[in-house]
Design an enzyme around this catalytic site. Structure first.
Site, PDB file in Angstrom:
ATOM      1  N   LYS A  22       0.713  -1.094  -0.149  1.00 20.46           N
ATOM      2  CA  LYS A  22      -0.023   0.041   0.005  1.00 20.46           C
ATOM      3  C   LYS A  22       0.778   1.342   0.159  1.00 20.46           C
ATOM      4  CE  LYS A  22      -2.848   2.573   3.201  1.00 20.46           C
ATOM      5  NZ  LYS A  22      -1.759   3.548   3.681  1.00 20.46           N
ATOM      6  N   ASN A  23       1.925   1.442   0.952  1.00 19.93           N
ATOM      7  CA  ASN A  23       2.503   2.326   1.278  1.00 19.93           C
ATOM      8  C   ASN A  23       3.448   2.847   0.028  1.00 19.93           C
ATOM      9  OD1 ASN A  23       1.468   3.022   3.619  1.00 19.93           O
ATOM     10  ND2 ASN A  23       3.075   2.269   4.731  1.00 19.93           N
ATOM     11  N   ARG A  97      -5.061  10.598   3.056  1.00 19.07           N
ATOM     12  CA  ARG A  97      -3.566  11.470   3.410  1.00 19.07           C
ATOM     13  C   ARG A  97      -2.557  11.112   2.107  1.00 19.07           C
ATOM     14  NH1 ARG A  97      -1.216  13.975   7.220  1.00 19.07           N
ATOM     15  NH2 ARG A  97       1.118  14.046   7.223  1.00 19.07           N
ATOM     16  N   ASP A 121      -5.531   8.115   8.974  1.00 19.00           N
ATOM     17  CA  ASP A 121      -5.871   7.535  10.243  1.00 19.00           C
ATOM     18  C   ASP A 121      -5.810   8.681  11.203  1.00 19.00           C
ATOM     19  OD1 ASP A 121      -6.036   5.044   9.634  1.00 19.00           O
ATOM     20  OD2 ASP A 121      -3.665   4.576   9.563  1.00 19.00           O
ATOM     21  N   ASP A 319       3.812   0.626  11.943  1.00 17.16           N
ATOM     22  CA  ASP A 319       2.825   0.152  11.579  1.00 17.16           C
ATOM     23  C   ASP A 319       2.258  -1.461  12.097  1.00 17.16           C
ATOM     24  OD1 ASP A 319       2.107   2.489   9.848  1.00 17.16           O
ATOM     25  OD2 ASP A 319       2.796   1.545   7.991  1.00 17.16           O
ATOM     26  N   MET A 341       6.078   7.154  17.862  1.00 19.98           N
ATOM     27  CA  MET A 341       5.937   8.205  16.756  1.00 19.98           C
ATOM     28  C   MET A 341       4.361   8.766  17.032  1.00 19.98           C
ATOM     29  SD  MET A 341       6.250   7.658  12.613  1.00 19.98           S
ATOM     30  CE  MET A 341       8.048   7.166  12.886  1.00 19.98           C
TER      31      MET A 341
END
Length: 436
Positions: A22-23, A97, A121, A319, A341
């Site tokens: 996905k990223n 995003r 998110d 993640d 984070m």
């Protein structure tokens, strides 16, 4: 609204193939704006965030063809830059995003860009300073439009510069990198993220004619070029989904094989799950996880409680901390999860506690999990998915629990996991899509 009805206590068995990353997809799909020639991208996951980005590019005027379920052709020869200032852009761009990733390519090729207030998110403060500072150092000017709540960027010409990023942000690195490849002169990006996603983007851009060196390090050197041409690119398998399947197999006492995982790009992910006592075998490029009655957390040599925390690559990805946390619920021993984070990412632990987990939320960034050792089972409850990763962690918990669970707000899960209920049901899970 759609929800998942999950009947727990089902052991899974069989093979599962991870989706495309996905990223990585959000970055490389945005990069098609850098050239008017055709770019073909393979292994694109069929998930909400990616489909929303593709819809946004199509609205910008990019010609898009779906060649098969996971392969698309993009041709950005007639981009409508006026669309950036429309209400439709703000609506489509604000839906994810990942829309921020088109700003670098738009600045580089069309000398203008707009960032709509992004969605995504709700896991804490996620600033855009890294992106903005990088663009400014390359010669872009920005204003904040108080009527549209958008950041608007313009430049006469981007110029190479030395850029020290304030944090090794993956999206910040990728965005500034895509702007720099068409800037005049040389650019150094120091404190750059070096995740496989960024490495893949660098390799794709170089095949398109960019001149990027230092790939896989925290200092990227970019020699600006006049233009880029088309290419083909294949996404890596999604490392976050692979880690999710490892944790799922352990918690549900399943026997599964995760196929074609690209082991060399997983970094420390398998090792972190091994620290929880999870057995796994590497068979060529597959990971086999056998059924385990019990898995025991491996403390450090000094005997202190094991701490697992996130860190920039090659450290452990943030993640997967939600997945590690839920996996530890049935382990023997205790583990401290330190989410550095994002300050809201551990709040879903309240739901796990309601299910019967022994978790102490120390503060917004730290939680201690005391393993149940399978002496007690989680119980099914009604819950809601707060974000992509916590949503899948709750799904895994529900799959291991006694009785039925209802998971609401599953759009958050669908943003990042392709047809997850169908793929898990094929292994023996019992997950129904219902209207709740």
């Amino acid at each position: 609204m759609n929800a998942f009805e999950v009947t727990g206590s089902r052991k899974l068995k069989g093979e599962i193939h991870p989706q495309g990353a996905k990223n990585e997809a959000l970055q490389v799909i945005s990069a098609v704006l850098l050239t008017e020639e055709e770019v073909v991208i393979k292994n694109i996951p069929d998930i909400l965030d990616v489909s929303r980005l593709i819809t946004l590019l199509e609205a910008l005027g990019v010609k898009i063809k779906q060649l098969n379920k996971h392969t698309y052709s993009f041709k950005s020869e007639d981009v409508n830059t006026d669309f950036l200032y429309s209400e439709d852009f703000r609506k489509k761009g604000g839906a994810l995003r990942g829309s921020i990733m088109i700003a670098g390519p738009m600045l580089a090729r069309f000398k203008k860009a707009v960032i709509a207030k992004p969605g995504g998110d709700k896991i804490g403060r996620r600033g855009m300073d890294t992106h903005v500072d990088g663009f400014e150092k390359l010669g872009a000017h920005f204003t904040y439009n108080t009527h549209t709540f958008c950041l608007e960027f313009t430049t006469k010409a981007l110029k190479g510069n030395y850029i020290m990023l304030d944090e090794p942000s993956v999206t910040g690195t990728a965005n500034v990198l895509m702007a720099a490849v068409l800037a005049k002169g040389n650019t150094t990006i120091y404190n750059a993220a070096c995740e496989p996603y960024v490495q893949q983007l660098c390799k794709m851009l170089n095949r398109m004619g960019a001149k990027i060196s230092g790939i896989a390090s925290n200092m990227l050197e970019v020699e600006g070029v006049e233009g880029l041409h088309g290419t083909e690119h294949t996404l890596l398998p999604d490392m976050i989904e692979i880690g999710s399947f490892i944790g799922m197999a352990a918690l549900t006492q399943s026997d599964i094989t995760i196929k074609n995982v690209s082991l060399e790009n997983l970094g420390v992910i398998p090792d972190k799950f091994k620290r929880l006592g999870i057995e796994m075998e590497f068979r060529n490029d597959d990971i086999y996880i056998p059924e385990q009655k019990c898995y025991e957390i491996q403390p450090p040599l000094n005997g202190n409680i094991l701490t697992i925390y996130d860190h920039p690559w090659p450290g452990f990805t943030p993640d997967l901390l939600s997945i590690v946390l839920v996996t530890a619920i049935q382990a023997r021993g205790s583990v401290l999860i330190h989410q550095k984070m994002f300050e809201s990412r551990l709040f879903f632990t309240d739901t796990l506690i309601d299910m019967g987990a022994k978790i102490i939320l120390c503060d917004p960034h730290r939680a201690t999990v005391i393993g149940l050792e399978r002496e007690h089972h989680l119980k099914g409850i009604r819950m809601s998915s707060p974000d992509i990763r916590a949503g899948v962690a709750l799904l895994i918990a529900a799959m291991s629990a006694e009785g039925k669970s209802i998971i609401q707000n599953i759009e958050q899960i669908q943003r990042g996991y392709e047809n997850i209920e169908q793929r898990l049901n094929a292994l023996g899970a019992e997950i129904k899509l219902i209207n709740d």
